[in-house]
Scaffold this active site. Structure first.
Site, PDB file in Angstrom:
ATOM      1  N   ARG A 167      23.017 -11.798   8.693  1.00 37.68           N
ATOM      2  CA  ARG A 167      22.238 -11.702   9.924  1.00 37.68           C
ATOM      3  C   ARG A 167      22.188 -13.027  10.687  1.00 37.68           C
ATOM      4  O   ARG A 167      21.695 -13.087  11.810  1.00 37.68           O
ATOM      5  CB  ARG A 167      20.804 -11.274   9.604  1.00 37.68           C
ATOM      6  CG  ARG A 167      20.708  -9.931   8.951  1.00 37.68           C
ATOM      7  CD  ARG A 167      19.265  -9.586   8.708  1.00 37.68           C
ATOM      8  NE  ARG A 167      18.586  -9.326   9.958  1.00 37.68           N
ATOM      9  CZ  ARG A 167      18.404  -8.128  10.497  1.00 37.68           C
ATOM     10  NH1 ARG A 167      18.861  -7.066   9.866  1.00 37.68           N
ATOM     11  NH2 ARG A 167      17.782  -7.979  11.636  1.00 37.68           N
ATOM     12  N   CYS A 185      18.881 -13.368  12.447  1.00 36.22           N
ATOM     13  CA  CYS A 185      17.917 -14.026  11.573  1.00 36.22           C
ATOM     14  C   CYS A 185      17.450 -13.029  10.514  1.00 36.22           C
ATOM     15  O   CYS A 185      17.205 -11.869  10.800  1.00 36.22           O
ATOM     16  CB  CYS A 185      16.692 -14.572  12.283  1.00 36.22           C
ATOM     17  SG  CYS A 185      17.059 -15.797  13.520  1.00 36.22           S
ATOM     18  N   GLU A 204      39.679  -3.007  20.799  1.00 34.70           N
ATOM     19  CA  GLU A 204      39.109  -3.247  19.475  1.00 34.70           C
ATOM     20  C   GLU A 204      39.997  -4.199  18.662  1.00 34.70           C
ATOM     21  O   GLU A 204      39.499  -5.091  17.973  1.00 34.70           O
ATOM     22  CB  GLU A 204      38.918  -1.898  18.752  1.00 34.70           C
ATOM     23  CG  GLU A 204      38.403  -1.962  17.327  1.00 34.70           C
ATOM     24  CD  GLU A 204      37.058  -2.645  17.152  1.00 34.70           C
ATOM     25  OE1 GLU A 204      36.398  -2.958  18.143  1.00 34.70           O
ATOM     26  OE2 GLU A 204      36.680  -2.889  15.998  1.00 34.70           O
ATOM     27  N   GLU A 254      37.365 -12.489  16.957  1.00 33.72           N
ATOM     28  CA  GLU A 254      36.103 -12.843  16.313  1.00 33.72           C
ATOM     29  C   GLU A 254      36.282 -13.426  14.919  1.00 33.72           C
ATOM     30  O   GLU A 254      35.478 -14.247  14.496  1.00 33.72           O
ATOM     31  CB  GLU A 254      35.113 -11.680  16.305  1.00 33.72           C
ATOM     32  CG  GLU A 254      35.459 -10.543  15.395  1.00 33.72           C
ATOM     33  CD  GLU A 254      34.434  -9.415  15.457  1.00 33.72           C
ATOM     34  OE1 GLU A 254      33.238  -9.696  15.538  1.00 33.72           O
ATOM     35  OE2 GLU A 254      34.863  -8.249  15.407  1.00 33.72           O
TER      36      GLU A 254
HETATM   37  C1  F6R Z   1      32.406  -6.590  16.285  1.00 31.23           C
HETATM   38  C2  F6R Z   1      31.018  -6.306  16.069  1.00 31.23           C
HETATM   39  C3  F6R Z   1      30.102  -6.334  17.234  1.00 31.23           C
HETATM   40  C4  F6R Z   1      29.149  -5.141  17.151  1.00 31.23           C
HETATM   41  C5  F6R Z   1      28.090  -5.212  18.259  1.00 31.23           C
HETATM   42  C6  F6R Z   1      27.196  -4.001  18.254  1.00 31.23           C
HETATM   43  O1  F6R Z   1      33.121  -6.510  15.098  1.00 31.23           O
HETATM   44  O2  F6R Z   1      30.606  -6.062  14.971  1.00 31.23           O
HETATM   45  O3  F6R Z   1      30.793  -6.336  18.437  1.00 31.23           O
HETATM   46  O4  F6R Z   1      29.890  -3.967  17.262  1.00 31.23           O
HETATM   47  O5  F6R Z   1      27.320  -6.366  18.089  1.00 31.23           O
HETATM   48  O6  F6R Z   1      26.531  -3.868  17.033  1.00 31.23           O
HETATM   49  P1  F6R Z   1      25.883  -2.522  16.594  1.00 31.23           P
HETATM   50  O7  F6R Z   1      26.952  -1.527  16.382  1.00 31.23           O
HETATM   51  O8  F6R Z   1      25.131  -2.832  15.348  1.00 31.23           O
HETATM   52  O9  F6R Z   1      24.977  -2.085  17.715  1.00 31.23           O
END
Ligand code: F6R
Length: 607
Positions: free
Chosen positions: A27, A2, A480, A487
């Site tokens: 977001r 959000c 990865e 996704e």
């Molecule tokens: C995948 C992706 C998510 C983030 C996860 C953690 O491409 O972006 O899996 O890696 O939500 O987010 P951060 O790194 O912001 O803690």
């Protein structure tokens, strides 16, 4: 999760709110809305869908020079116009935008319904304006503070009242909120990207703080009304860093930025003459760092994959036992926090709730936690004992790419630093430094192969399932690759350690299920080749990401992506890039919204 924006000043608020929401769209993007004030009344416009949908129904010349806006990632209540924010109290005078979850909303709703309040939405958030209304006697800030005493859960909120023109009250508990100081105007947002076009002077709120803003300025207090002195920070990046430029989407731009972003993560952090790394932000003395007997890494998603590579490297190069764990799991396990362990919280956004709460739990038990974050001033960066900023620049596409390779760079630097304090000789250190410094150019070379990867992406994009297989340092890269593909393309993909396929996943292999093998010329190459032959014998198509000139691997695979020959410890950088591109081109071929895939959001601030 959000996005929130607020504006008060001499200009018309609506265009500023809509532009801010557009920048916050990553977001959450299932619905959006604004509330704009004229003395005595508020105009509220809400719409399911992205900001473009909201823009299309918002009157062009909507007057009013103060207001709030929200872009939603639904938690409570379905995706529809009614559940979109802002939410009003039953008199229609108070509007609230909320990021977070009010855990006791059922009790509060019951209490308010008992008092005659009629709720319109299914959200937890609608209790907030109605609670504020209960306490409002002319002072909006006081009413917000009184209402906050009842809320359990997490929130970043912005509140306006039709009878308090030019005032916005914000409060934070668990969901980020930043104040923007303009010239004769003020902003409030969940993230600086929303206000960078207007100001670079920002103030980060901490949990438990409340802010009152009007066009002249701001004042911050705690919930008990005690003033809180805040530091003003200067945002160091420019507006063009969050624009697409000539690229069709952010993900492509961010993938192609990696030679520069990795170089930035390394910049100024290598001491060539003594072949070690210099990480100024760790805030720990050498003796402490020398006495670390175990490294534990917590993170989520892609950041966890970077942590898995980091752990493996720390163990093999620096000879420090290391583990990377999912923050969401660790937190509820009552973890043992040993005295001689050093913890890392890895997070691109620095706001991920699971990682943040796990970090707080470790700190509460006396653990030392360093952050590896991208977003400067983010909560994890501020609450950790020290750490490393990865400096990849704003990452806007929901799927993380350049932040991943920069997180890797941070782990390679830390590993070098620790290893050089232990058993890595200066000669070996020099080789490590040379290989590390060669990474940006090697990644650029991989990117030059984009057309071939696009061809392969097109060829396989109609597959319903994929396997991604790798060993050693390439196992996290396989995870990865699978995550990236699923996704953004919505193709089902599984990442496995190659050695595990015969323990179950091989049952999936058929002519319809491509396997992506990641095969560097390391000590595990022969084992990988055997696994490739096992798949081939069962009719499974193989895409191999290998090393240029590796004829044997190329001849077994149906399609071969060549990457430059490297010191084997450094293949995670070069071999993840073709997987990012493969996911990207599959998704593009399927016509997916690559930057904003369904059901996802960039910064996951709810558990
Ligand atoms: C995948 C992706 C998510 C983030 C996860 C953690 O491409 O972006 O899996 O890696 O939500 O987010 P951060 O790194 O912001 O803690």
């Amino acid at each position: 999760m959000c996005g929130i924006i607020g504006y008060v000043g001499p200009k018309r608020a609506t265009p500023i709110l809509l532009e801010g929401l557009k920048r916050l769209e990553y977001r959450g993007y299932d619905s959006a809305g604004v509330a704009v004030g004229l003395p005595g009344s508020l105009t509220v416009v809400k719409k399911t869908g992205k900001i473009a949908a909201l823009r299309s129904v918002t009157p062009k010349e909507l007057p009013g020079n103060w207001g709030i806006g929200h872009t939603r990632w639904a938690t409570h209540g379905g995706v529809n116009d009614v559940n979109a924010h802002p939410h009003l109290d039953s008199s229609g005078k108070i509007a609230v935008v909320h990021n977070g979850i009010i855990e006791n909303y059922r009790t509060l709703r019951g209490m308010l319904e008992h008092d005659g309040v009629v709720f319109k939405s299914d959200t937890d958030s609608e209790v907030i304006p109605n609670l504020i209304a209960r306490y409002f006697e002319g002072d909006l800030e006081a009413a917000v503070k009184a209402a906050l005493n009842h809320l359990e859960g997490t929130y970043g909120i912005a509140v306006v009242h039709a009878d308090r023109p030019g005032e916005i009250v914000g409060a934070r508990n668990g969901s980020p909120l930043v104040i923007g100081i303009g010239e004769g105007e003020m902003l409030l947002a969940s993230d600086v990207t929303a206000m960078i076009a207007h100001t670079k002077q920002v103030v980060y709120l901490n949990d438990g703080e409340v802010v009152f803003i009007d066009a002249e300025g701001y004042r911050t207090t705690d919930r008990d009304d005690q003033p809180v002195r805040k530091q003003v920070d200067e945002v160091t990046w420019e507006l063009n860093h969050i624009e697409k430029g000539d690229y069709p989407c952010y993900m492509e731009k961010e993938i192609f930025e990696q030679p520069e972003s990795i170089a930035r993560a390394l910049s100024g952090r290598i001491e060539r003459d003594i072949a070690t790394a210099k990480l100024g932000g760790l805030n720990l003395d050498r003796r402490h760092l020398r006495e670390v007997n175990r490294v534990r890494i917590i993170a989520a998603g892609t950041s966890w994959h970077a942590g898995l590579v980091g752990a493996s490297l720390l163990e093999s190069v620096a000879r420090i036992p290391a583990q990377a764990e999912l923050a969401s799991e660790l937190r509820y396990r009552n973890p043992v926090v040993e005295k001689d362990s050093l913890w890392f919280a890895v997070s691109q956004s620095g706001e991920t709730a699971d990682t943040l709460y796990a970090m707080r739990e470790i700190k509460r038990k006396g653990g030392t936690v360093l952050g590896i974050c991208n977003v400067v001033g983010s909560t994890i960066a501020r609450e950790s004992d020290g750490g490393v900023y990865v400096h990849s620049g704003p990452e806007i596409a929901v799927a993380s790419t350049k932040a991943f390779t920069s997180q890797l760079a941070a782990f390679y630097l830390f590993t070098l630093f620790e290893a050089r304090m232990r058993d890595l000789s200066q000669e070996e250190g020099k080789r490590f430094v040379e290989a590390l410094e060669s990474v940006p150019a090697a990644v650029a070379k991989v990117l030059a192969g984009r057309d071939e990867i696009q061809r392969i992406g097109k060829k396989y994009s109609k597959a319903r399932d994929f396997l991604f297989l790798g060993r050693g340092l390439m196992y996290p890269i396989a995870l990865e690759g699978a995550l990236k593909l699923k996704e953004i393309s919505y193709i089902h993909a599984e990442g496995y350690a190659s050695g595990e396929i015969k323990h179950g996943p091989i049952a999936l292999v058929s002519e319809e299920v491509p396997s992506v093998f990641i095969v560097p010329n390391d000590g595990l190459r022969e084992k990988n080749i055997s696994n490739m032959r096992e798949i081939k014998a069962r009719g499974g198509p193989i895409i191999a990401v290998g090393v240029e000139g590796d004829e044997e691997v190329a001849s077994i695979a149906d399609d071969f992506i060549a990457t430059p020959r490297m010191d084997p410890r450094f293949y995670p950088f070069t071999m993840v890039v073709p997987l990012q591109l493969l996911a990207y081109f599959c998704a593009l071929d399927l016509g997916r919204d690559v930057d904003q895939p369904r059901n996802l959001a960039k910064s996951v601030t709810v558990e």
